[in-house]
Design a protein around this motif. Structure first.
Motif, PDB file in Angstrom:
ATOM      1  N   PHE A  18      44.007 -33.705  10.852  1.00 24.52           N
ATOM      2  CA  PHE A  18      44.401 -33.721   9.447  1.00 24.52           C
ATOM      3  C   PHE A  18      43.370 -34.434   8.579  1.00 24.52           C
ATOM      4  O   PHE A  18      43.223 -34.140   7.397  1.00 24.52           O
ATOM      5  N   SER A  19      42.649 -35.356   9.171  1.00 18.57           N
ATOM      6  CA  SER A  19      41.593 -36.032   8.439  1.00 18.57           C
ATOM      7  C   SER A  19      40.489 -35.043   8.069  1.00 18.57           C
ATOM      8  O   SER A  19      40.026 -34.990   6.928  1.00 18.57           O
ATOM      9  N   ILE A  20      40.105 -34.223   9.032  1.00 23.01           N
ATOM     10  CA  ILE A  20      39.023 -33.268   8.788  1.00 23.01           C
ATOM     11  C   ILE A  20      39.466 -32.207   7.778  1.00 23.01           C
ATOM     12  O   ILE A  20      38.735 -31.877   6.839  1.00 23.01           O
TER      13      ILE A  20
ATOM     14  N   ALA B 297      40.778 -41.812   7.873  1.00 23.61           N
ATOM     15  CA  ALA B 297      42.013 -42.419   8.356  1.00 23.61           C
ATOM     16  C   ALA B 297      41.967 -43.951   8.480  1.00 23.61           C
ATOM     17  O   ALA B 297      42.913 -44.623   8.065  1.00 23.61           O
ATOM     18  N   PRO B 298      40.896 -44.529   9.030  1.00 20.01           N
ATOM     19  CA  PRO B 298      40.918 -45.997   9.159  1.00 20.01           C
ATOM     20  C   PRO B 298      41.020 -46.693   7.810  1.00 20.01           C
ATOM     21  O   PRO B 298      41.754 -47.684   7.664  1.00 20.01           O
ATOM     22  N   SER B 299      40.298 -46.166   6.806  1.00 17.12           N
ATOM     23  CA  SER B 299      40.377 -46.810   5.498  1.00 17.12           C
ATOM     24  C   SER B 299      41.737 -46.534   4.865  1.00 17.12           C
ATOM     25  O   SER B 299      42.315 -47.387   4.198  1.00 17.12           O
ATOM     26  N   ASP B 300      42.292 -45.354   5.148  1.00 18.33           N
ATOM     27  CA  ASP B 300      43.605 -45.032   4.594  1.00 18.33           C
ATOM     28  C   ASP B 300      44.678 -45.975   5.131  1.00 18.33           C
ATOM     29  O   ASP B 300      45.618 -46.346   4.417  1.00 18.33           O
ATOM     30  N   THR B 301      44.541 -46.363   6.389  1.00 16.71           N
ATOM     31  CA  THR B 301      45.539 -47.266   6.968  1.00 16.71           C
ATOM     32  C   THR B 301      45.604 -48.562   6.171  1.00 16.71           C
ATOM     33  O   THR B 301      46.674 -49.152   6.009  1.00 16.71           O
ATOM     34  N   GLN B 302      44.448 -48.999   5.653  1.00 16.22           N
ATOM     35  CA  GLN B 302      44.439 -50.203   4.818  1.00 16.22           C
ATOM     36  C   GLN B 302      45.037 -49.933   3.438  1.00 16.22           C
ATOM     37  O   GLN B 302      45.654 -50.809   2.844  1.00 16.22           O
ATOM     38  N   GLN B 303      44.813 -48.722   2.949  1.00 17.16           N
ATOM     39  CA  GLN B 303      45.221 -48.435   1.566  1.00 17.16           C
ATOM     40  C   GLN B 303      46.694 -48.047   1.451  1.00 17.16           C
ATOM     41  O   GLN B 303      47.287 -48.165   0.375  1.00 17.16           O
TER      42      GLN B 303
ATOM     43  N   VAL C   4      44.842 -37.430  17.969  1.00 13.11           N
ATOM     44  CA  VAL C   4      44.450 -36.038  17.775  1.00 13.11           C
ATOM     45  C   VAL C   4      44.941 -35.529  16.426  1.00 13.11           C
ATOM     46  O   VAL C   4      44.185 -34.967  15.632  1.00 13.11           O
ATOM     47  N   SER C   5      46.238 -35.743  16.154  1.00 10.02           N
ATOM     48  CA  SER C   5      46.788 -35.276  14.882  1.00 10.02           C
ATOM     49  C   SER C   5      46.040 -35.899  13.716  1.00 10.02           C
ATOM     50  O   SER C   5      45.705 -35.221  12.740  1.00 10.02           O
ATOM     51  N   VAL C   6      45.771 -37.199  13.827  1.00 12.97           N
ATOM     52  CA  VAL C   6      45.104 -37.881  12.717  1.00 12.97           C
ATOM     53  C   VAL C   6      43.719 -37.280  12.500  1.00 12.97           C
ATOM     54  O   VAL C   6      43.329 -37.003  11.361  1.00 12.97           O
TER      55      VAL C   6
END
Lengths: 206, 665, 102
Positions: free
Chosen positions: B339-341, B395-401, B334-336
């Motif tokens: 904050f992503s939006i 967020a998913p791409s950020d997790t990689q970066q 939920v938090s992710v």
């Protein structure tokens, strides 16, 4: 906000030179309120830290085991009443009643000192019950929060006494009543922070 | 300069400043300073212009320090198995590079511009609290020196600029570096907070008659937003730094997982401050180029209200995005998502600004001065950085970066390509205003191209390095794990290191330019660029009291509208020269101008801070001594009126201060 | 200094009389008494909301009357409440990520 300000600025245009500021408000007072706004974020952070950690007592005592609600209620009441005496000092200063101003300032400082004395007593009692600064996350965050508040009260007491001395010797640069008012704002702010601390930290159990 | 009491000079030429005040009484302990020559005119000054220049000089010094640190980092990574720094020193180097560039270069440089130009742009003679202004500068300088003192006392901070637990703890960082870092930032934070309160009150309260908020130059607007961000963000880092100090020095365990603590608490507090901080770094540059672009496009800024409100919107939404720095920390879905939006949303007002700048250029008579080149450079390079920023919002791409060089690439594009190019644009645009001489344009062009090429060579390859998985803060890489072909890490690391040297040449050319200009630069005409805003409606450099008479403002771009008026066909025609406009102000000069008087107390009070902090690290008696300095400074300050009393003037002032600026700081 | 003369008269015009301040203080004292009573008397499900509401009432009363915010220029309210609501907002959001509220 800018709409309010712009109306004022327009009013100012019509009688140029009547006021020195665009809003007609005092610089010091604007600065003081802004400062108090920023202090909300300081105490907010400390209170949040305490809220997060209040249940993490490790092997130390729990909050309900150490808090002495009747005692803290009395010292809270003392601080609350110091706000009344402070506002009476400000009121007297606006009426240019130096004698009453001095009197109320001293009484406010005395009430503040009583509160800080109570806090010192409370801290000592907690320490004797086995709750040191680094005993647990609860104790550290409690002491940091209430300690910061206590430092604010102490600074307030010093300001009150210094102000009284300066008033007596006619050494206040600028407006006397405004200086009293500014220290009053600071003092009340310290009081409202304690209103929150008293409820959130003392009265609501972890 | 001291108090000015002067006969009104009717010539355009610099007026003569006569007979400063003689303090007749000791306010508190000592008489106030009156010397108007030599070093004392700087050390005890409360003049916003002098303080602005001192801020800028300090920031430039730390820019060079941070730059040397950056070059050492790049030299270490240029070749496999780098031997220039050991792992420990490397950690200190990148931590201090970031700390220096963020807190001791970009912020003070913006503060310098703000100090110098805000009063001029709003038609004021000084700031609201001149002594607090001076205090802010000294606290910043002492704080910066204090942090860097750790290099000589056992090693600097080495936990990375956001100092996550457990790296900030005594086990992983046993030297006093982190303590110096914590206390030094605390001091710099006090400087920022007082500066913010001062500038906000100045902008709200010291505007010239008619200078409504929606007539203020964009630079003033953006600085106003920045100061609000600072005022509310600094207390949050103050809390975090206090908690860290108590943990390191007094046995608390706020971030110690073993003791049951949540290390995410630090991350939250740091980034609640840290994300507004990002906008604190970039918005001043946005303000600068919003001044530069219209002037050199010979057009008003496109969509002024949109630029203002998008700036305010950035400032507001900037408070709701901090956790995007923490996507990899396990916040929960939920938090992710939230904050992503919100992070994607903040790209909208930023995009609005870029559109407005581009449309300002559209159809304008472009004049490619160096200042203009830097501004256009900002639009292009910041946009690249902004786009890679949007990829972090996912967020998913950020997790990689996260924690790769891709992040390093992103924030250097927005910080170097954005903030730094904007500041350089400001140097070239306002240099004639500040020093009365023109920076060399030819050298400026070289300066610009070296910096732009250098920065792309340095930070461009980092996108590739990051997506290939090179971790941030890695102190060495080995040949046999560098990969093959186009994606060979060794190749791109070498390119980035060469790029950093090109960048060094660019900055060096700027220093050469300053030197050449100071030696025999072209004297600046009154209005070299055909400018639009009030700061150009005074001499170069400005007089002590900024304006002989305070102008009444009728338009946005007031200076332009005094020079140009619409003719019968709706075309703008020049009706007055800058000289004529200035002459008019001088003819109506105010009779008595009392400027705020110099004071010893700001520097004394500020000096108490590092002494106290040094004492807290090494010996409590020293801390008490520092506390006494602070106490003495406070009392001296409180007893001294900010403007000298009438009797101090020579000849004594009549006491008719109806037209004077009155200060209550 | 000069700028303050306007505010001086302003405050005396709109501030409360001494009796008024004492009355506010008595109300505050009464609410404090009620708050403390929650320690001795069981309020059941009302306990938490009642305490929070009383806290907010006391807070607002001190700010509005003792600190004159109710009678003063709106700009002061803007500056102060911006900080206050920002603080409540960000810290509640941060605590929410720690699952503090549920």
């Amino acid at each position: 906000m800018w709409f309010t300000l712009d109306n004022l600025a327009t009013a100012h245009d019509t009688h140029e030179g009547a006021a020195h500021s665009s809003t007609g408000l005092s610089n010091v007072k604007l600065g003081m309120w802004l400062f108090l706004g920023t202090e909300c974020l300081l105490f907010g952070g400390l209170i949040s830290t305490y809220m997060l950690y209040r249940g993490r007592v490790g092997t130390g005592p729990r909050p309900s085991q150490v808090f002495d609600i009747p005692f803290t209620s009395v010292s809270s009441f003392v601080l609350l009443m110091s706000s009344l005496t402070m506002v009476l000092a400000v009121s007297a200063a606006h009426k240019r009643d130096d004698r009453s101003t001095n009197l109320w300032l001293v009484i406010t400082a005395l009430l503040g000192t009583t509160f800080v004395g109570g806090q010192v007593y409370e801290f000592t009692a907690f320490y004797n019950e086995g709750m040191g600064f680094s005993t647990s996350l609860f104790s550290s965050s409690f002491f940091v929060l209430t300690g910061f508040h206590g430092v604010h009260v102490t600074v307030g007491i010093i300001m009150l006494l210094a102000l009284r001395g300066m008033l007596k010797n006619n050494k206040v640069p600028g407006s006397r009543s405004e200086t009293v008012e500014m220290i009053g704002l600071y003092w009340h702010f310290v009081d409202i922070v304690w209103i929150i601390i008293f409820t959130l930290i003392y009265l609501i159990p972890a | 300069m001291a108090i000015i009491e002067r006969p009104v000079s009717l010539e355009v030429q610099p007026l003569i400043v006569v007979a400063p005040a003689t303090p007749s009484s000791a306010m508190g302990a000592v008489k106030r300073p009156v010397v108007t020559k030599g070093w004392r005119q700087w050390v005890f000054t409360v003049d916003h212009k002098k303080l602005g220049l001192m801020y800028m000089a300090t920031a430039m010094f730390f820019f060079l320090v941070g730059g040397i640190e950056a070059v050492l980092i790049r030299l270490q990574l240029a070749l496999p198995d780098g031997k220039i720094l050991n792992a420990d020193l490397y950690n200190q180097m990148f931590t201090m590079h970031a700390t220096t560039m963020v807190f001791l270069f970009v912020m003070p440089m913006a503060a310098g511009f703000a100090n110098y130009f805000i009063p001029l742009q709003i038609g004021a003679r000084d700031v609201a609290f001149p002594r607090i202004n001076a205090f802010g500068f000294w606290a910043l300088l002492f704080g910066g020196l204090f942090i860097n003192l750790s290099w000589f006392l056992g090693g600097a901070a080495d936990g990375g600029w956001f100092m996550y637990a457990p790296n900030s703890g005594p086990i992983f960082s046993p030297s006093h570096g982190v303590d110096f870092w914590t206390f030094g930032l605390q001091i710099a934070g006090i400087a920022s907070l007082t500066g913010a309160i001062n500038l906000i009150v100045t902008v709200l309260n010291m505007r010239a008659p008619g200078m409504k908020l929606m007539r203020m130059p964009i630079f003033t607007w953006m600085i106003l937003v920045v100061q609000f961000l600072l005022a509310f963000a600094v207390p949050v880092i103050t809390v975090a730094l206090f908690l860290l100090s108590f943990q390191r020095n007094f046995g608390a365990t706020f971030f110690d997982v073993a003791a049951g603590a949540d290390p995410l608490l630090w991350q939250h507090l740091f980034w609640i401050f840290g994300h507004p901080e990002v906008y604190i770094l970039i918005l001043p540059s946005f303000g600068i180029i919003s001044e530069v672009l219209p002037v050199f496009s010979r057009k008003p800024l496109f969509g002024y209200p949109f630029v203002v409100f998008s700036g305010a919107a950035i400032g507001f939404v900037g408070w709701g995005v901090w956790a995007h720095h923490m996507f990899a920390s396990g916040l929960g879905p939920v938090s992710v998502a939230v904050f992503s939006i919100s992070t994607m949303a903040i790209a909208v007002p930023t995009g609005v600004k870029i559109v407005n700048w581009t449309l300002t250029l559209w159809g304008g008579k472009l004049w490619f001065t160096t200042a203009m080149k830097f501004s256009i450079g900002l639009i292009v390079l910041f946009t690249i950085g902004g786009l890679s920023g949007v990829t972090h919002a996912v967020a998913p791409s950020d997790t990689q970066q996260t924690d790769t060089y891709y992040i390093v690439a992103h924030f250097h594009y927005v910080l170097f390509g954005g903030a730094v190019l904007g500041l350089f644009s400001g140097f070239y645009y306002w240099w004639p205003k500040m020093f009365g001489k023109m920076l060399n344009e030819k050298l400026g062009t070289w300066n610009f191209w070296f910096m732009v090429v250098g920065m792309n060579l340095t930070f461009g390859p980092m996108h590739i390095l990051g997506l290939q998985g090179q971790p941030r803060r890695m102190y060495q890489w080995t040949e046999n794990r560098a990969g093959e072909g186009f994606f060979n890490l060794g190749f791109w690391n070498l390119i980035a290191s060469i790029g950093s040297l090109v960048l060094v040449v660019g900055v060096f050319l700027f220093l050469v330019n300053i030197y050449i200009t100071a030696r025999n630069g072209k004297v600046a005409p009154l209005d070299p660029w055909g400018a639009r805003s009030l700061e150009w409606m005074t001499s170069n450099p400005p007089k002590e009291h900024n304006f002989d008479s305070i102008p009444t403002v009728h338009h946005l771009d007031e200076f332009f509208h005094r020079k140009y008026a619409e003719d019968a066909n709706g075309q703008m025609q020049q009706v007055a020269t800058a000289e004529q406009v200035l002459k008019q102000l001088e003819d109506n000069a105010d009779a008595h101008i009392h400027m705020p008087s110099p004071s010893y107390w700001p520097i004394i009070l500020a000096f108490g801070l590092p002494v106290t902090c040094l004492g807290l690290i090494y010996s409590i008696p020293l801390a008490i001594f520092g506390g006494l300095i602070i106490l003495m400074g406070t009392f001296g300050w409180a007893l001294e009126p900010s403007t000298a009393p009438d009797s101090d003037f020579d000849p004594p002032s009549s006491g008719d201060t109806s037209k004077d600026v009155v200060h209550v700081g | 200094m000069n700028t303050t003369s306007a505010t001086d008269s302003h405050a005396t015009e709109h501030g409360l009389s001494t009796i008024g301040y004492v009355r506010i203080a008595l109300i505050l004292a009464a609410i404090t008494g009620l708050e403390v009573s929650t320690y001795y008397v069981d309020f059941g499900r009302l306990f938490l909301p009642a305490l929070l509401i009383m806290m907010v009432i006391k807070f607002v009363m001190v700010v509005s009357y003792f600190m004159h915010l109710k009678f003063d220029n709106k700009v002061f309210s803007w500056l102060f409440y911006t900080g206050l609501f920002l603080a409540v907002g960000v810290y509640c959001a941060a605590l929410a990520t720690f699952k503090f509220f549920g």
